[in-house]
Design a protein around this motif. Structure first.
Motif, PDB file in Angstrom:
ATOM      1  N   ALA A  69       0.831  -1.208   0.000  1.00 24.76           N
ATOM      2  CA  ALA A  69       0.000   0.000   0.000  1.00 24.76           C
ATOM      3  C   ALA A  69       0.867   1.259   0.000  1.00 24.76           C
ATOM      4  CB  ALA A  69      -0.942   0.009   1.196  1.00 24.76           C
ATOM      5  N   ASN A  70       1.894   1.283   0.839  1.00 17.82           N
ATOM      6  CA  ASN A  70       2.775   2.453   0.877  1.00 17.82           C
ATOM      7  C   ASN A  70       3.531   2.627  -0.428  1.00 17.82           C
ATOM      8  OD1 ASN A  70       2.283   3.683   3.318  1.00 17.82           O
ATOM      9  ND2 ASN A  70       3.740   2.435   4.430  1.00 17.82           N
ATOM     10  N   ALA A  82      13.387   7.286  -2.390  1.00 19.07           N
ATOM     11  CA  ALA A  82      13.759   8.237  -1.334  1.00 19.07           C
ATOM     12  C   ALA A  82      12.507   8.751  -0.625  1.00 19.07           C
ATOM     13  CB  ALA A  82      14.550   9.397  -1.919  1.00 19.07           C
ATOM     14  N   GLY A  83      11.458   9.049  -1.388  1.00 21.55           N
ATOM     15  CA  GLY A  83      10.201   9.492  -0.797  1.00 21.55           C
ATOM     16  C   GLY A  83       9.580   8.427   0.083  1.00 21.55           C
ATOM     17  N   LEU A  84       9.684   7.183  -0.360  1.00 24.68           N
ATOM     18  CA  LEU A  84       9.149   6.063   0.428  1.00 24.68           C
ATOM     19  C   LEU A  84       9.916   5.915   1.738  1.00 24.68           C
ATOM     20  CD1 LEU A  84       7.135   3.749   0.540  1.00 24.68           C
ATOM     21  CD2 LEU A  84       8.781   2.342  -0.684  1.00 24.68           C
ATOM     22  N   TRP A  85      11.238   6.015   1.677  1.00 22.98           N
ATOM     23  CA  TRP A  85      12.050   5.926   2.891  1.00 22.98           C
ATOM     24  C   TRP A  85      11.783   7.120   3.812  1.00 22.98           C
ATOM     25  CZ3 TRP A  85      14.250   2.005   5.064  1.00 22.98           C
ATOM     26  CH2 TRP A  85      14.616   0.910   4.301  1.00 22.98           C
ATOM     27  N   GLY A  86      11.674   8.310   3.236  1.00 25.23           N
ATOM     28  CA  GLY A  86      11.371   9.493   4.047  1.00 25.23           C
ATOM     29  C   GLY A  86      10.032   9.370   4.721  1.00 25.23           C
ATOM     30  N   GLY A 136      -1.142   6.298   1.135  1.00 29.41           N
ATOM     31  CA  GLY A 136      -0.638   4.940   1.331  1.00 29.41           C
ATOM     32  C   GLY A 136      -0.783   4.483   2.766  1.00 29.41           C
ATOM     33  N   PHE A 137      -0.485   5.366   3.704  1.00 30.29           N
ATOM     34  CA  PHE A 137      -0.626   5.034   5.118  1.00 30.29           C
ATOM     35  C   PHE A 137      -2.076   4.731   5.465  1.00 30.29           C
ATOM     36  CE2 PHE A 137      -1.561   6.647   9.437  1.00 30.29           C
ATOM     37  CZ  PHE A 137      -0.912   5.654  10.163  1.00 30.29           C
ATOM     38  N   LEU A 138      -2.992   5.599   5.019  1.00 34.06           N
ATOM     39  CA  LEU A 138      -4.413   5.389   5.331  1.00 34.06           C
ATOM     40  C   LEU A 138      -4.950   4.130   4.661  1.00 34.06           C
ATOM     41  CD1 LEU A 138      -5.676   9.078   5.085  1.00 34.06           C
ATOM     42  CD2 LEU A 138      -5.232   7.737   7.153  1.00 34.06           C
ATOM     43  N   THR A 139      -4.519   3.855   3.435  1.00 34.03           N
ATOM     44  CA  THR A 139      -4.921   2.633   2.748  1.00 34.03           C
ATOM     45  C   THR A 139      -4.393   1.412   3.480  1.00 34.03           C
ATOM     46  OG1 THR A 139      -4.865   3.814   0.646  1.00 34.03           O
ATOM     47  CG2 THR A 139      -4.843   1.416   0.534  1.00 34.03           C
ATOM     48  N   SER A 140      -3.166   1.503   3.927  1.00 34.80           N
ATOM     49  CA  SER A 140      -2.548   0.406   4.670  1.00 34.80           C
ATOM     50  C   SER A 140      -3.292   0.139   5.980  1.00 34.80           C
ATOM     51  CB  SER A 140      -1.088   0.747   4.952  1.00 34.80           C
ATOM     52  OG  SER A 140      -0.507  -0.189   5.797  1.00 34.80           O
ATOM     53  N   VAL A 141      -3.641   1.192   6.699  1.00 33.35           N
ATOM     54  CA  VAL A 141      -4.376   1.037   7.961  1.00 33.35           C
ATOM     55  C   VAL A 141      -5.724   0.364   7.710  1.00 33.35           C
ATOM     56  CG1 VAL A 141      -5.580   2.315   9.784  1.00 33.35           C
ATOM     57  CG2 VAL A 141      -3.238   2.911   9.194  1.00 33.35           C
TER      58      VAL A 141
END
Length: 159
Positions: A69-70, A82-86, A136-141
């Protein structure tokens, strides 16, 4: 003793749902801890082999849902690795720096900062990556919450 066992099981299940939004809490471990607590209090023989097989598959699915999801959201909004790691670093640090709101601001700011610093993208694209990290965070949750509910329902079906 039965009341203590069920109370512990429910507390572990509740903590697992809190772990959906606070990434520092390993949600799946608390969920599995509820299953093991049931076994310790009431006997593992009550939980058949198919229960454990299904739950293990769902644990793998939980980890996959989180990563997928992220990654997909950040990529879809034009972000990079880099955006994903950040975003991930911001998700871990955010709630400690800014309680409550940091859960959403952390990944947003982390993705923007990583895109600006590492990839030297313009501000507009960096903000898009930040929005992607929050989506991505909200979808993952949501996905993990549904999977955890299914796991708990299977638990009650088995017992």
């Amino acid at each position: 003793m039965e009341v203590i066992g069920w109370t512990l099981i429910w507390v572990l299940f509740v903590i697992s749902f809190i772990g959906l939004v606070y990434p520092i809490i390993p949600a799946v471990l608390f969920l599995a801890g509820g299953f093991v607590t049931y076994g310790l209090f009431f006997g593992f023989a009550e939980l058949p082999w198919w229960f454990w097989a299904i739950e293990i598959l769902f644990v793998v699915l939980l980890f996959g849902a989180d990563l997928l999801a992220n990654a997909l959201s950040v990529k879809r909004f034009g972000g990079s690795k880099a955006g994903l790691w950040g975003s991930t670093i911001g998700l871990i640090i955010g709630p400690f720096v800014i309680p409550v709101v940091g859960i959403l601001l952390g990944p947003f700011i982390g993705a923007i900062a990583a895109e600006l610093i590492v990839n030297r993208t313009d501000l507009k694209q960096s903000v898009r990556s930040g929005v992607g990290s929050v989506v991505g965070f909200l979808t993952s949750v949501a996905a993990k919450g549904i999977i955890q509910i299914v796991m708990i329902v299977i638990f009650f079906v088995a017992v």
